[in-house]
Design a protein around this motif. Structure first.
Motif, PDB file in Angstrom:
ATOM      1  N   ASP A 253      27.991 -12.712 -13.030  1.00  0.00           N
ATOM      2  CA  ASP A 253      29.016 -11.918 -11.871  1.00  0.00           C
ATOM      3  C   ASP A 253      27.733 -11.463 -10.483  1.00  0.00           C
ATOM      4  O   ASP A 253      28.955 -11.947  -9.440  1.00  0.00           O
ATOM      5  N   SER A 254      26.912 -10.833 -10.375  1.00  0.00           N
ATOM      6  CA  SER A 254      26.210 -11.233  -8.829  1.00  0.00           C
ATOM      7  C   SER A 254      27.006 -12.167  -8.551  1.00  0.00           C
ATOM      8  O   SER A 254      26.894 -12.126  -6.897  1.00  0.00           O
ATOM      9  N   ALA A 255      25.404 -13.323  -8.674  1.00  0.00           N
ATOM     10  CA  ALA A 255      26.553 -13.929  -8.675  1.00  0.00           C
ATOM     11  C   ALA A 255      26.692 -15.151  -7.786  1.00  0.00           C
ATOM     12  O   ALA A 255      27.425 -15.284  -6.872  1.00  0.00           O
ATOM     13  N   ARG A 256      27.689 -15.182  -8.500  1.00  0.00           N
ATOM     14  CA  ARG A 256      29.441 -15.491  -8.460  1.00  0.00           C
ATOM     15  C   ARG A 256      30.155 -14.418  -7.331  1.00  0.00           C
ATOM     16  O   ARG A 256      30.562 -15.164  -6.332  1.00  0.00           O
ATOM     17  N   HIS A 257      29.846 -13.404  -7.267  1.00  0.00           N
ATOM     18  CA  HIS A 257      30.569 -12.542  -6.377  1.00  0.00           C
ATOM     19  C   HIS A 257      30.000 -12.516  -4.951  1.00  0.00           C
ATOM     20  O   HIS A 257      30.574 -12.397  -3.834  1.00  0.00           O
ATOM     21  N   ALA A 258      28.583 -12.917  -4.888  1.00  0.00           N
ATOM     22  CA  ALA A 258      27.847 -13.485  -3.436  1.00  0.00           C
ATOM     23  C   ALA A 258      28.316 -14.402  -2.983  1.00  0.00           C
ATOM     24  O   ALA A 258      28.157 -15.323  -2.085  1.00  0.00           O
ATOM     25  N   ALA A 259      29.320 -15.869  -3.744  1.00  0.00           N
ATOM     26  CA  ALA A 259      29.290 -16.941  -3.741  1.00  0.00           C
ATOM     27  C   ALA A 259      30.845 -16.325  -3.081  1.00  0.00           C
ATOM     28  O   ALA A 259      31.439 -17.694  -2.648  1.00  0.00           O
ATOM     29  N   GLY A 260      31.537 -15.364  -3.489  1.00  0.00           N
ATOM     30  CA  GLY A 260      32.954 -15.461  -2.848  1.00  0.00           C
ATOM     31  C   GLY A 260      34.183 -15.452  -4.271  1.00  0.00           C
ATOM     32  O   GLY A 260      35.243 -15.741  -3.416  1.00  0.00           O
ATOM     33  N   LEU A 261      33.520 -15.619  -5.284  1.00  0.00           N
ATOM     34  CA  LEU A 261      34.162 -15.616  -6.367  1.00  0.00           C
ATOM     35  C   LEU A 261      34.063 -14.616  -7.387  1.00  0.00           C
ATOM     36  O   LEU A 261      33.598 -14.684  -8.563  1.00  0.00           O
ATOM     37  N   SER A 262      34.760 -14.009  -6.809  1.00  0.00           N
ATOM     38  CA  SER A 262      35.770 -12.942  -7.472  1.00  0.00           C
ATOM     39  C   SER A 262      35.688 -12.549  -9.476  1.00  0.00           C
ATOM     40  O   SER A 262      36.391 -13.492  -9.626  1.00  0.00           O
ATOM     41  N   LEU A 263      35.669 -11.580 -10.436  1.00  0.00           N
ATOM     42  CA  LEU A 263      35.738 -11.590 -11.657  1.00  0.00           C
ATOM     43  C   LEU A 263      36.691 -11.619 -11.384  1.00  0.00           C
ATOM     44  O   LEU A 263      38.226 -11.919 -12.371  1.00  0.00           O
ATOM     45  N   ASP A 264      38.538 -11.517  -9.952  1.00  0.00           N
ATOM     46  CA  ASP A 264      39.595 -11.837 -10.380  1.00  0.00           C
ATOM     47  C   ASP A 264      39.740 -13.258 -10.399  1.00  0.00           C
ATOM     48  O   ASP A 264      41.364 -12.798 -10.733  1.00  0.00           O
ATOM     49  N   PHE A 265      39.090 -14.028 -10.429  1.00  0.00           N
ATOM     50  CA  PHE A 265      39.600 -15.448 -10.177  1.00  0.00           C
ATOM     51  C   PHE A 265      39.544 -15.687 -11.416  1.00  0.00           C
ATOM     52  O   PHE A 265      40.667 -17.009 -12.506  1.00  0.00           O
ATOM     53  N   TYR A 266      38.322 -15.445 -12.316  1.00  0.00           N
ATOM     54  CA  TYR A 266      37.867 -16.107 -13.836  1.00  0.00           C
ATOM     55  C   TYR A 266      38.213 -15.661 -14.712  1.00  0.00           C
ATOM     56  O   TYR A 266      38.553 -15.842 -16.519  1.00  0.00           O
ATOM     57  N   ALA A 267      38.075 -14.039 -14.820  1.00  0.00           N
ATOM     58  CA  ALA A 267      38.460 -13.393 -15.735  1.00  0.00           C
ATOM     59  C   ALA A 267      39.429 -13.308 -16.704  1.00  0.00           C
ATOM     60  O   ALA A 267      38.937 -13.538 -18.284  1.00  0.00           O
ATOM     61  N   ALA A 268      40.807 -13.572 -16.582  1.00  0.00           N
ATOM     62  CA  ALA A 268      41.513 -14.133 -17.060  1.00  0.00           C
ATOM     63  C   ALA A 268      41.231 -14.954 -17.864  1.00  0.00           C
ATOM     64  O   ALA A 268      42.201 -15.818 -18.537  1.00  0.00           O
ATOM     65  N   LEU A 269      40.518 -16.214 -17.515  1.00  0.00           N
ATOM     66  CA  LEU A 269      40.790 -17.541 -18.320  1.00  0.00           C
ATOM     67  C   LEU A 269      39.294 -17.561 -19.405  1.00  0.00           C
ATOM     68  O   LEU A 269      38.597 -18.253 -19.934  1.00  0.00           O
ATOM     69  N   ALA A 270      38.621 -16.114 -19.039  1.00  0.00           N
ATOM     70  CA  ALA A 270      37.370 -16.476 -19.697  1.00  0.00           C
ATOM     71  C   ALA A 270      37.743 -16.037 -21.683  1.00  0.00           C
ATOM     72  O   ALA A 270      39.313 -15.901 -21.727  1.00  0.00           O
ATOM     73  N   SER A 271      36.671 -16.981 -22.323  1.00  0.00           N
ATOM     74  CA  SER A 271      37.345 -17.164 -23.325  1.00  0.00           C
ATOM     75  C   SER A 271      36.207 -16.395 -24.814  1.00  0.00           C
ATOM     76  O   SER A 271      34.732 -16.612 -24.044  1.00  0.00           O
TER      77      SER A 271
END
Length: 271
Positions: A253-271
């Motif tokens: 999550d920290s690296a994704r956030h640093a890249a501008g890809l917040s949890l709001d993008f991918y949390a709903a699709l996580a399996s």
């Protein structure tokens, strides 16, 4: 009378159609350098611009297998397991050169010179990563092409060739973002085996990939703004349509956030 100046479209196409591993890495870095130094004319917005190939050229001796037929690497510290790991990483970076080149060449006419500059810079990074990994294989007494490789990595490019937003959603924001998730654990295993040289390579790749995901996310958000589309819902729709795998935690999550890809993008699709 001097001839016409070389164009960026022809240069990118030439790099994509270079099959030899060392030759492709050199060609990608040369295209990026020549573009940065102003040696290539921008022609991608012209009707006569070079057409990007449907598939790039790869080494003739590279055995490509469907994902389900790839031999399992395992997580042990055996010589065979370590060799398979570095070969798999080299293949990922080799294909990533072509993914970045194709991104610039296929969509640069519509997206403009900043887009081209960003993705040619990424292509040069991927070429450098591949060169580091190829030398690592040589230190292990092997080479790229010595083992089978995953044939599915280019499929994402083919599936999204119609739309830069779809390509950005899948390649930087899913495939490269996945690298942010898995590389730290791989790095720890490599360190545990006492391989400081390999650890330095992975640390360099991880740092660069955060920036690559950030570039992809930046341009995806820009397109969503131009189309008046909500970014998160649009990205999720592209993933459901064009990505056949699953988004599997744990996420970095920290690296994704640093890249501008917040949890709001991918949390709903996580399996």
């Amino acid at each position: 009378m001097s001839g016409a100046r070389p164009t960026i479209g022809a240069a990118i196409r030439g790099a994509l159609l270079t099959g030899g591993p060392a030759g492709k890495a050199f060609a990608a870095r040369k295209v990026a350098r020549d573009w940065r130094l102003g040696r290539l004319d921008f022609d991608l917005d012209r009707p006569d611009a070079a057409v990007m190939p449907e598939r790039p050229e790869w080494p003739d001796n590279l055995q490509l297998l469907p994902p389900a037929q790839m031999p399992r690497r395992g997580k042990g510290g055996s010589e065979r397991g370590r060799l398979a790991l570095w070969h798999a990483l080299a293949h990922i970076e080799f294909v990533a050169i072509d993914l970045a080149l194709d991104m610039a060449g296929r969509f640069g006419g519509a997206r403009g010179e900043e887009f081209v500059s960003d993705f040619l810079g990424i292509a040069a990074d991927e070429a450098m990563h591949f060169a580091l990994l190829d030398r690592k294989l040589a230190r292990l007494g092997s080479h790229y092409g010595a083992l089978p490789a995953h044939e599915g990595l280019w499929q994402a490019a083919q599936d999204t060739a119609h739309d830069p937003a779809a390509r950005l959603a899948i390649v930087p924001m899913v495939l490269e973002a996945r690298g942010l998730d898995v590389t730290p654990a791989t790095l720890e295993r490599v360190k545990a085996h006492g391989d400081s040289h390999g650890a330095r390579i992975l640390e360099r790749i991880l740092d660069d990939e955060i920036r690559h995901v950030a570039v992809g996310t930046k341009h995806f958000l820009k397109i969503c703004g131009e189309r008046n589309k909500p970014p998160q819902e649009t990205w999720q729709s592209f993933v459901r349509t064009h990505f056949s795998g699953r988004l599997k935690p744990p996420f970095n999550d920290s690296a994704r956030h640093a890249a501008g890809l917040s949890l709001d993008f991918y949390a709903a699709l996580a399996s």
